[in-house]
Design a protein around this motif. Structure first.
Motif, PDB file in Angstrom:
ATOM      1  N   ALA A  87      42.579  40.634  46.611  1.00 21.29           N
ATOM      2  CA  ALA A  87      41.788  39.471  46.214  1.00 21.29           C
ATOM      3  C   ALA A  87      40.303  39.693  46.480  1.00 21.29           C
ATOM      4  CB  ALA A  87      42.281  38.233  46.955  1.00 21.29           C
ATOM      5  N   VAL A  88      39.976  40.226  47.649  1.00 20.24           N
ATOM      6  CA  VAL A  88      38.569  40.458  47.990  1.00 20.24           C
ATOM      7  C   VAL A  88      37.978  41.540  47.094  1.00 20.24           C
ATOM      8  CG1 VAL A  88      36.996  41.270  49.799  1.00 20.24           C
ATOM      9  CG2 VAL A  88      38.818  39.650  50.355  1.00 20.24           C
TER      10      VAL A  88
ATOM     11  N   LEU B 279      32.280  50.739  54.183  1.00 18.76           N
ATOM     12  CA  LEU B 279      31.951  49.721  53.190  1.00 18.76           C
ATOM     13  C   LEU B 279      32.471  48.369  53.675  1.00 18.76           C
ATOM     14  CD1 LEU B 279      30.847  48.808  50.467  1.00 18.76           C
ATOM     15  CD2 LEU B 279      33.083  49.349  49.467  1.00 18.76           C
ATOM     16  N   PRO B 280      31.611  47.532  54.274  1.00 22.78           N
ATOM     17  CA  PRO B 280      32.023  46.178  54.641  1.00 22.78           C
ATOM     18  C   PRO B 280      31.835  45.238  53.454  1.00 22.78           C
ATOM     19  CG  PRO B 280      29.816  46.591  55.474  1.00 22.78           C
ATOM     20  CD  PRO B 280      30.253  47.846  54.737  1.00 22.78           C
TER      21      PRO B 280
ATOM     22  N   PRO C 266      37.568  48.921  55.263  1.00 21.55           N
ATOM     23  CA  PRO C 266      38.436  48.184  56.177  1.00 21.55           C
ATOM     24  C   PRO C 266      38.741  46.762  55.716  1.00 21.55           C
ATOM     25  CG  PRO C 266      36.195  48.109  57.000  1.00 21.55           C
ATOM     26  CD  PRO C 266      36.147  48.845  55.677  1.00 21.55           C
ATOM     27  N   THR C 267      38.722  46.513  54.410  1.00 21.68           N
ATOM     28  CA  THR C 267      38.880  45.148  53.882  1.00 21.68           C
ATOM     29  C   THR C 267      40.172  44.492  54.350  1.00 21.68           C
ATOM     30  OG1 THR C 267      37.791  45.993  51.874  1.00 21.68           O
ATOM     31  CG2 THR C 267      38.733  43.771  51.787  1.00 21.68           C
TER      32      THR C 267
ATOM     33  N   GLY D  79      44.595  49.810  56.971  1.00 21.79           N
ATOM     34  CA  GLY D  79      45.725  48.913  56.893  1.00 21.79           C
ATOM     35  C   GLY D  79      45.348  47.468  57.163  1.00 21.79           C
ATOM     36  N   GLY D  80      46.337  46.601  56.953  1.00 19.26           N
ATOM     37  CA  GLY D  80      46.128  45.170  57.150  1.00 19.26           C
ATOM     38  C   GLY D  80      46.913  44.383  56.112  1.00 19.26           C
ATOM     39  N   ASN D  81      46.254  43.421  55.485  1.00 19.62           N
ATOM     40  CA  ASN D  81      46.902  42.520  54.541  1.00 19.62           C
ATOM     41  C   ASN D  81      46.627  42.980  53.102  1.00 19.62           C
ATOM     42  OD1 ASN D  81      47.233  40.117  52.760  1.00 19.62           O
ATOM     43  ND2 ASN D  81      47.747  39.106  54.685  1.00 19.62           N
TER      44      ASN D  81
END
Length: 238
Positions: free
Chosen positions: A104-105, A70-71, A43-44, A96-98
């Protein structure tokens, strides 16, 4: 000599976070290499949003699988344990998200390299929205606010990806312009409700849970415009 496993990834225009029927998630399960697959949710892109994680566990906990999460914003695994964990998965499901923040993460923690290794070993990679964008060489995104092009990604899928092609105002003309002008390479645009499976970088199957939903191949026409070609999809039955 043992043959190398097929490298497979799936772009999803829906799933547990948007749909109640579970049809696209059932389809993903059908592609897994194990009868009781290990399915890891990443969920990054949402900043490891707790509500998103809860929805995944609610959806996949009752299924015949071994769900995990996986956090990375509160990472617990060291490098060796992280590698062992990811390479043991049958399915990696990215939320989903950015898209830009996700990339980058991942690179900071080396997840980009580990997912490429898992892909080469036969793990099915899949995801929705940012989780579909990330596998390609570039994508169409709202990571920076307004819709724009992002010439960045893991490059496991040649070309570019555009999600939400039919549901978000501005997606279609903005993506077509990016492809027409060369800001993004030719690629794939997904309506919501569509799933597209790629094997070794080539389109292998298209399915849909929504009547009329399509996958499109979008390419420059060489005259400053883009052309799109709808790909036939197999309807998923409830």
């Amino acid at each position: 000599m043992t043959a190398a496993p097929a490298r497979r990834l799936a772009l999803l225009g829906g799933g547990f976070s948007t749909d109640e029927d579970g049809l696209l998630d059932d389809w993903v399960f059908g592609q897994a290499r194990a009868s009781r697959p290990k399915v890891c949710f990443v969920p990054t892109a949402s900043g490891d949003a707790p509500g998103y994680i809860e929805r995944f566990l609610d959806a996949f906990g009752p299924r015949r699988c071994e769900p995990s999460v996986l956090p990375l914003f509160r990472r617990e695994l060291d490098d060796a344990a992280l590698r062992s964990f990811l390479l043991a998965q049958d399915v990696v499901y990215v939320g989903g998200g950015n898209t830009a923040n996700l990339l980058a993460v991942w690179r900071t923690h080396g997840v980009d390299r580990l997912l490429a290794e898992a892909y080469d070993r036969g793990t099915l990679l899949c995801g929705i929205s940012a989780g579909a964008n990330c596998w390609a060489e570039g994508s169409h995104t709202d990571s920076f606010g307004p819709l724009t092009f992002l010439p960045d990604g893991l490059g496991l899928l040649p070309g570019s990806v555009c999600p939400h092609y039919d549901s978000e105002p501005g997606r279609r003309p903005s993506y077509r312009e990016a492809v027409a002008t060369g800001r993004l390479p030719a690629g794939w645009a997904l309506d919501d409700g569509v799933g597209a499976l790629f094997t070794d970088g080539e389109l292998a199957e298209v399915v849909t849970r929504a009547p009329g939903a399509r996958l499109y191949r979008v390419e420059p026409d060489g005259r400053g415009e883009a052309v799109e070609r709808a790909v036939a999809a197999r309807p998923l039955a409830p």
